[in-house]
Design a protein around this motif. Sequence first.
Motif, PDB file in Angstrom:
ATOM      1  N   LYS A 140      30.069  46.620  28.146  1.00 30.69           N
ATOM      2  CA  LYS A 140      29.399  45.924  29.081  1.00 30.69           C
ATOM      3  C   LYS A 140      30.160  44.617  29.803  1.00 30.69           C
ATOM      4  N   ALA A 141      31.069  44.137  29.038  1.00 28.46           N
ATOM      5  CA  ALA A 141      31.842  42.834  29.954  1.00 28.46           C
ATOM      6  C   ALA A 141      32.811  43.612  30.894  1.00 28.46           C
ATOM      7  N   HIS A 142      33.243  44.757  30.332  1.00 25.84           N
ATOM      8  CA  HIS A 142      34.306  45.483  31.280  1.00 25.84           C
ATOM      9  C   HIS A 142      33.548  45.934  32.647  1.00 25.84           C
ATOM     10  N   ASN A 143      32.516  46.556  32.480  1.00 25.05           N
ATOM     11  CA  ASN A 143      31.766  47.040  33.636  1.00 25.05           C
ATOM     12  C   ASN A 143      31.170  45.894  34.807  1.00 25.05           C
ATOM     13  N   ARG A 144      31.037  44.664  34.059  1.00 25.29           N
ATOM     14  CA  ARG A 144      30.853  43.698  34.662  1.00 25.29           C
ATOM     15  C   ARG A 144      31.985  43.015  35.515  1.00 25.29           C
ATOM     16  N   ASP A 145      33.059  43.115  34.745  1.00 31.40           N
ATOM     17  CA  ASP A 145      34.331  42.851  35.588  1.00 31.40           C
ATOM     18  C   ASP A 145      34.541  43.475  36.731  1.00 31.40           C
ATOM     19  N   ILE A 146      34.436  44.951  36.464  1.00 35.42           N
ATOM     20  CA  ILE A 146      34.677  45.958  37.585  1.00 35.42           C
ATOM     21  C   ILE A 146      33.676  45.829  38.712  1.00 35.42           C
ATOM     22  N   GLU A 147      32.405  45.400  38.428  1.00 35.98           N
ATOM     23  CA  GLU A 147      31.446  45.066  39.470  1.00 35.98           C
ATOM     24  C   GLU A 147      31.994  43.805  40.301  1.00 35.98           C
ATOM     25  N   ARG A 148      32.492  42.746  39.568  1.00 36.38           N
ATOM     26  CA  ARG A 148      32.659  41.631  40.179  1.00 36.38           C
ATOM     27  C   ARG A 148      33.942  41.866  41.353  1.00 36.38           C
ATOM     28  N   GLN A 149      35.129  42.739  40.799  1.00 30.75           N
ATOM     29  CA  GLN A 149      35.996  42.825  41.450  1.00 30.75           C
ATOM     30  C   GLN A 149      35.710  43.668  42.826  1.00 30.75           C
ATOM     31  N   MET A 150      34.761  44.837  42.373  1.00 31.69           N
ATOM     32  CA  MET A 150      34.307  45.502  43.837  1.00 31.69           C
ATOM     33  C   MET A 150      33.491  44.604  44.724  1.00 31.69           C
ATOM     34  N   LYS A 151      32.869  43.687  44.254  1.00 34.36           N
ATOM     35  CA  LYS A 151      32.192  42.877  45.063  1.00 34.36           C
ATOM     36  C   LYS A 151      32.872  41.914  45.944  1.00 34.36           C
ATOM     37  N   GLU A 152      34.001  41.464  45.385  1.00 37.77           N
ATOM     38  CA  GLU A 152      35.036  40.628  45.920  1.00 37.77           C
ATOM     39  C   GLU A 152      36.031  41.571  46.910  1.00 37.77           C
ATOM     40  N   SER A 153      36.261  42.692  46.823  1.00 37.68           N
ATOM     41  CA  SER A 153      37.166  43.687  47.600  1.00 37.68           C
ATOM     42  C   SER A 153      36.162  43.760  48.821  1.00 37.68           C
ATOM     43  N   ASN A 154      34.990  43.941  48.707  1.00 36.66           N
ATOM     44  CA  ASN A 154      34.093  44.246  49.886  1.00 36.66           C
ATOM     45  C   ASN A 154      33.972  43.186  50.914  1.00 36.66           C
ATOM     46  N   ARG A 155      34.378  41.885  50.434  1.00 36.54           N
ATOM     47  CA  ARG A 155      34.197  40.816  51.509  1.00 36.54           C
ATOM     48  C   ARG A 155      35.320  40.589  52.473  1.00 36.54           C
TER      49      ARG A 155
END
Length: 155
Positions: A140-155
């Motif tokens: 769950k923590a790993h998936n949360r980190d991936i989502e955070r990285q994807m969100k930052e890269s879309n900015r």
Amino acid sequence: MVRKKNSNTLAENRKARHDYFVEETIEAGISLVGTEVKSIRIGKCNLKESYADIYNGEMFIKGMHISHYAQGNITNVDPIRERKLLLHKEQIKRFDLLVTREGFTLIPLALYLKNGKVKAAIGLCRGKKNYDKRDSMLEKAHNRDIERQMKESNR
């Protein structure tokens, strides 16, 4: 798995998904009295320590706490009484075989409204070991980190 909170969901047992692997879910009606339905609708229900049990060919939910309705009078019933689940006989027989032979447990996962009626989502569950719980928390923590990285890269 991302789950959105459904507006019809009245109570949820989040701890069950942490403590058990949910193999299958089934929808069941519950035999309730009027003041219990009113208490559930205002959110006075707790599924934390509840489980379902089968005996005499019928399925019952045990340990579910529904608080007394404040405006109720003598029609209020015992908050932790057994409540009958409404299922077809074939479904009950199939679950009974799985619970007795293969070591599954029946756990109520959620209470929700469907067409104005209170329904319960009952899960056929297998218990997790402590290392399984740690693995799922890490995932769950790993998936949360991936989502955070994807969100930052879309900015």
